[in-house]
Write an enzyme that holds these catalytic residues in place. Structure first.
Site, mmCIF file in Angstrom:
data_model
loop_
_atom_site.group_PDB
_atom_site.id
_atom_site.type_symbol
_atom_site.label_atom_id
_atom_site.label_comp_id
_atom_site.label_asym_id
_atom_site.label_seq_id
_atom_site.Cartn_x
_atom_site.Cartn_y
_atom_site.Cartn_z
ATOM 1 N N ASP A 13 0.824 -1.220 0.000
ATOM 2 C CA ASP A 13 0.000 0.000 0.000
ATOM 3 C C ASP A 13 0.854 1.265 0.000
ATOM 4 O OD1 ASP A 13 -2.354 -1.671 0.358
ATOM 5 O OD2 ASP A 13 -1.779 -1.829 2.460
ATOM 6 N N ALA A 39 -4.035 -8.102 -3.655
ATOM 7 C CA ALA A 39 -3.486 -6.751 -3.584
ATOM 8 C C ALA A 39 -3.885 -6.016 -4.850
ATOM 9 C CB ALA A 39 -1.970 -6.795 -3.451
ATOM 10 N N HIS A 41 -4.009 -2.192 -7.363
ATOM 11 C CA HIS A 41 -3.529 -0.868 -7.742
ATOM 12 C C HIS A 41 -4.728 -0.040 -8.183
ATOM 13 C CE1 HIS A 41 0.513 -2.104 -7.381
ATOM 14 N NE2 HIS A 41 0.703 -2.598 -8.588
ATOM 15 N N GLN A 224 2.111 -6.018 -3.118
ATOM 16 C CA GLN A 224 2.333 -6.004 -1.668
ATOM 17 C C GLN A 224 3.681 -5.357 -1.325
ATOM 18 O OE1 GLN A 224 1.662 -10.062 -2.253
ATOM 19 N NE2 GLN A 224 -0.057 -10.164 -0.857
ATOM 20 N N THR A 239 2.458 -12.647 3.571
ATOM 21 C CA THR A 239 1.742 -13.284 2.470
ATOM 22 C C THR A 239 2.401 -14.630 2.183
ATOM 23 O OG1 THR A 239 0.771 -12.878 0.290
ATOM 24 C CG2 THR A 239 3.094 -12.256 0.581
ATOM 25 N N SER A 302 -11.011 -2.686 1.149
ATOM 26 C CA SER A 302 -11.525 -1.468 1.799
ATOM 27 C C SER A 302 -11.253 -1.460 3.302
ATOM 28 C CB SER A 302 -13.032 -1.291 1.541
ATOM 29 O OG SER A 302 -13.275 -1.135 0.163
ATOM 30 N N SER A 413 6.518 11.853 -4.742
ATOM 31 C CA SER A 413 5.122 12.053 -5.133
ATOM 32 C C SER A 413 4.473 13.054 -4.186
ATOM 33 C CB SER A 413 4.370 10.722 -5.094
ATOM 34 O OG SER A 413 2.995 10.914 -5.334
ATOM 35 N N THR A 414 3.841 14.072 -4.768
ATOM 36 C CA THR A 414 3.251 15.125 -3.941
ATOM 37 C C THR A 414 1.727 15.205 -4.043
ATOM 38 O OG1 THR A 414 3.652 16.725 -5.726
ATOM 39 C CG2 THR A 414 5.344 16.531 -4.020
ATOM 40 N N SER A 415 1.124 14.209 -4.697
ATOM 41 C CA SER A 415 -0.338 14.083 -4.719
ATOM 42 C C SER A 415 -0.670 12.788 -5.444
ATOM 43 C CB SER A 415 -1.003 15.283 -5.432
ATOM 44 O OG SER A 415 -1.241 14.988 -6.797
#
Length: 430
Positions: A13, A39, A41, A224, A239, A302, A413-415
């Protein structure tokens, strides 16, 4: 020509979907090499959201070849459902752009039921599986009784293979007071979908060899995270497959010399879903803030993710285990509102300092994190695309993190948006 392996450097994640999507746009071939549909994406392309569980991320890109390798366990019904789902969004899936290894092992209904039975019976000792049959399917693979994609070609052979695997499973089911599986009914169900699966089936190792000779760029897509690796993770809360970069070779049938760069996707804090040790877990308001700002809920299940500070000791360890050349630091913007930010730089176990995670789960559960504290930046980093434009305290945190783990940060990564990335090094061009 460079081939890149993408792995998660924590408990999964980490935000691999966005990074893999960006890399898959540059690759010619994208290959899944381990795991199953436990898992997922999430990709957002031109305003359309795709949630992939089995299909490689390259499938949503035109003129790419997507492959499911022999190291993946495949629920054939789930795969066909996922194919139909993305086809409904205008994505082409055909024999020209999608391949399944003929050696891939199948997840069958009794695997899913066994997963559920065990988790329910375990009570407080449960592993926290996704109940999708992944573990039991891998057990049958190692036990040499599994049904593989190639077995769907012959009704006679399928009958024999089902007899073998059901001898094992029905004995267990009888002992648990559960209804046994009828071979003929299951065979009928498999033969019904066999043509739809077999049309994609090929010897993947052979195709990869051809792609290498053609100098195609290959992206090996891990699922994963390394801390869930069956050998190197927080066992038994792991796993059932190897999630380290070297599994890309065994899970596809290519040699280790096919791997030129290993990219570790690394969250700027730490999360974990399910049970198991988590030294830096926060159960206070800060943990809730991280979960809320980071939208920490699983793509597949979820389930709410547990959140905590960045664990530098763990990431430094996974970098060594997996041979990571550079990390993609994700979700930096989630930390924007914090007054101060902590990073675990050492452990304490029974009064003694430790600079690595011990193998015994009993010790892992007793570990106390030792933190280094950094001032927060209290301003938005969202959407920044140049490292020089980051707040000074954000840059200091990144440089300290990079220095501690001993590996360069190749991107930030900024968003969640694909464009909101600070690129410092392209793994395909190193």
């Amino acid at each position: 020509m460079k081939n890149v392996v993408v792995v998660g450097s924590q408990w999964g994640d980490e935000g691999k979907g966005k990074i893999v999507d960006w890399l898959s746009d540059q690759a010619d071939v994208v290959i899944r090499f381990q795991g199953g549909h436990n898992a997922g994406h999430t990709l957002v392309i031109d305003g359309t959201t795709y949630k992939l569980r089995l299909l490689p991320s390259g499938i949503v890109r035109k003129n790419k070849i997507s492959i499911i390798g022999n190291g993946v366990v495949v629920d054939p019904w789930a795969l066909l459902e996922e194919i139909e789902e993305i086809k409904s969004k205008g994505v082409e899936v055909n024999v020209d752009n999608f391949i399944i290894s003929e050696s891939a092992n199948l997840i069958l209904p009794f695997h899913r039921e066994m997963d559920e039975i065990r988790e329910d019976a375990a009570g407080k000792g449960k592993i926290g599986t996704t109940r999708r049959g992944i573990g039991p399917a891998y057990e049958d693979k190692v036990g040499r009784r599994s049904i593989r994609v190639m077995d769907l070609r012959s009704e006679t052979n399928l009958d024999h293979r089902l007899e073998t695997v059901l001898l094992h499973h029905n004995a267990i089911r009888k002992g648990l007071g559960k209804k046994i599986f009828e071979k003929d009914k299951l065979k009928e169900e498999l033969l019904k979908i066999a043509p739809e699966i077999l049309k994609f089936s090929q010897p993947v190792w052979l195709r990869i060899d051809e792609f290498k000779k053609q100098k195609k760029r290959i992206l090996f897509e891990g699922a994963q995270g390394i801390l869930l690796d069956v050998d190197h993770g927080t066992y038994p809360f792991v796993t059932s497959s190897n999630t380290v970069a070297s599994a890309a070779a065994t899970g596809t049938g290519c040699g280790p010399n096919s791997i030129h760069y290993v990219l570790g996707i690394t969250k700027a804090y730490t999360t974990r879903v399910g049970e198991g040790p988590f030294p830096t877990e926060l159960t206070d308001d800060i943990g809730e803030l991280l979960g809320s700002r980071g939208k920490e809920f699983g793509t597949v299940t979820s389930r709410k993710r547990r959140c905590g500070w960045f664990d530098g000791v763990l990431v430094r360890q996974t970098i060594k285990i997996s041979g990571i050349d550079g990390i993609a630091l994700t979700k930096l913007d989630v930390l924007d509102e914090l007054d101060e930010i902590k990073m675990c730089v050492e452990y304490e176990l029974d009064g003694k300092k430790m600079d690595y995670l011990p193998a015994a789960v009993e010790d892992q559960l007793k570990i106390k994190p030792i933190y280094k504290t950094f001032p927060g930046w209290k301003s938005s980093t969202q959407g920044i695309k140049n490292i020089e434009n980051l707040p000074e305290n954000a840059k200091n945190y990144i440089y300290a993190l990079e220095d501690f783990i001993g590996t360069k940060v190749s991107s930030i990564s900024t968003s969640p948006e694909r464009e909101d990335t600070i690129l410092l090094e392209n793994p395909f061009e190193v």
